[in-house]
Design a protein around this motif. Sequence first.
Motif, PDB file in Angstrom:
ATOM      1  N   ASP A 111       0.833  -1.217   0.000  1.00 43.44           N
ATOM      2  CA  ASP A 111       0.000   0.000   0.000  1.00 43.44           C
ATOM      3  C   ASP A 111       0.862   1.259   0.000  1.00 43.44           C
ATOM      4  OD1 ASP A 111      -2.664   1.246   0.274  1.00 43.44           O
ATOM      5  OD2 ASP A 111      -1.825   1.957   2.159  1.00 43.44           O
ATOM      6  N   ASP A 115       0.614   4.155  -2.666  1.00 48.87           N
ATOM      7  CA  ASP A 115       0.202   5.500  -2.216  1.00 48.87           C
ATOM      8  C   ASP A 115       1.373   6.484  -2.212  1.00 48.87           C
ATOM      9  OD1 ASP A 115      -2.281   4.508  -1.750  1.00 48.87           O
ATOM     10  OD2 ASP A 115      -2.231   4.708   0.442  1.00 48.87           O
ATOM     11  N   SER A 117       3.487   6.723   0.063  1.00 51.78           N
ATOM     12  CA  SER A 117       3.518   7.269   1.433  1.00 51.78           C
ATOM     13  C   SER A 117       4.940   7.283   1.964  1.00 51.78           C
ATOM     14  CB  SER A 117       2.688   6.403   2.377  1.00 51.78           C
ATOM     15  OG  SER A 117       1.359   6.498   2.058  1.00 51.78           O
ATOM     16  N   ARG A 120       5.040   5.452   7.824  1.00 53.19           N
ATOM     17  CA  ARG A 120       4.089   4.439   8.291  1.00 53.19           C
ATOM     18  C   ARG A 120       4.464   4.104   9.719  1.00 53.19           C
ATOM     19  NH1 ARG A 120      -0.736   2.218   7.158  1.00 53.19           N
ATOM     20  NH2 ARG A 120      -0.276   2.204   4.932  1.00 53.19           N
TER      21      ARG A 120
END
Length: 373
Positions: A111, A115, A117, A120
């Motif tokens: 993920d 994404d 990102s 995390r």
Amino acid sequence: MTPSLPVARRGATLAANLGLSERVFSSASDRAMAKAIDAGLERVEAGLAREVAFADPIAGASARYLLDAGGKRVRPMLTLLAAQLGDGANDDVVVAAQAIEVTHLASLYHDDVMDESERRRGVPSAQTVWGNSVAILTGDLLFARASQLMARLGERAIKLQADTFERLVMGQLHETVGPQPGEDPIAHYIQVLADKTGSLIAAAAQSGVVFSNADPAYEQPIVDFGEKIGIAFQLIDDVIDLSPKPETTGKVPGTDLRAGVVTLPLLRLREVATADASSAALLERIERDVMPPTPDPAALVYETNTGASRIIASPDTIDGIIAELREHEVTRATLAEAHRWARDAVDALDVLPDGPVKKALTRFADTIVERSS
Ligand code: FPP
Ligand code: MG
């Protein structure tokens, strides 16, 4: 998770996880259940470190990276809690709880790559440390380990794992491609949430019933509970994304929108914008100033923020737009919708006997919709 503490304190540990205050969580049967679950969680936790170990030094470091970084262990806790409807935390229940948590962990590596990102669980995302390929392959390795764990429990477990994996991937795929022509965007969105989050939470709870040999009549209600509470969880995430308190949420307000991630407040705004001029104006500003330009489907290349065709709005302007969306009725409507899903989740438990398990699941549902981070 704290074996040396007296029973009442261990009850308090579980209480903290489930959001049960000592006042709510006070009877002898509640405390006995808390003790059993905390003992089960310790076994799950000890095994998790073992299950994500690899002799290969890079795989060894990357696979344990996000496990060590934290996580609430919501899914194993639900497995152990549901198992209280049967034999409790037997060996199979513990293995299933580990397999579900490792599957969740695997999905986070993938993920974060998708994404893009950067962070995390409070640390740089895996691909920030090792690059996209290692992060993706680590997710694959962890998924292999989750499958090996489930294989120990036989065909039923293998099928549950495979079916859930398919739904996780479908949820992620449908989120990526968006609704197709003629598809209702909100129904599409809710289905994405059910698939990418609800399915694994449901599988966690279902595993507790199945592998503790509980009455099969409890299986479907528990699955429905898990799936609905998963949707409520994601909808609350959409509201938290707009929160003005980054110190509480750990995120910049509007992170999803700034990254172009569609959320329910935005979808509801698109709906009301067709009949309300001020909503239409806000939507236009969000799509022009906050969200990144959409890819050109013909060229399949992304235009960047620095492209000549786009004037970048100032940080204050963007903050102001996020604040307007936060105060808009569509955000209140999203919160109400999350509460509705949580209520439906609890209603699904009607057939369960009254007692500590039902009480804990109900409190858990309340905690999901009351959370602010
Ligand atoms: C987080 O959602 C992502 C998920 C709940 C599921 C992701 C599923 C996959 C990547 C496919 C499955 C892959 C494997 C290897 C099992 P989010 O992006 O809304 O939440 P976030 O804010 O935590 O990133
Ligand atoms: Mg994500």
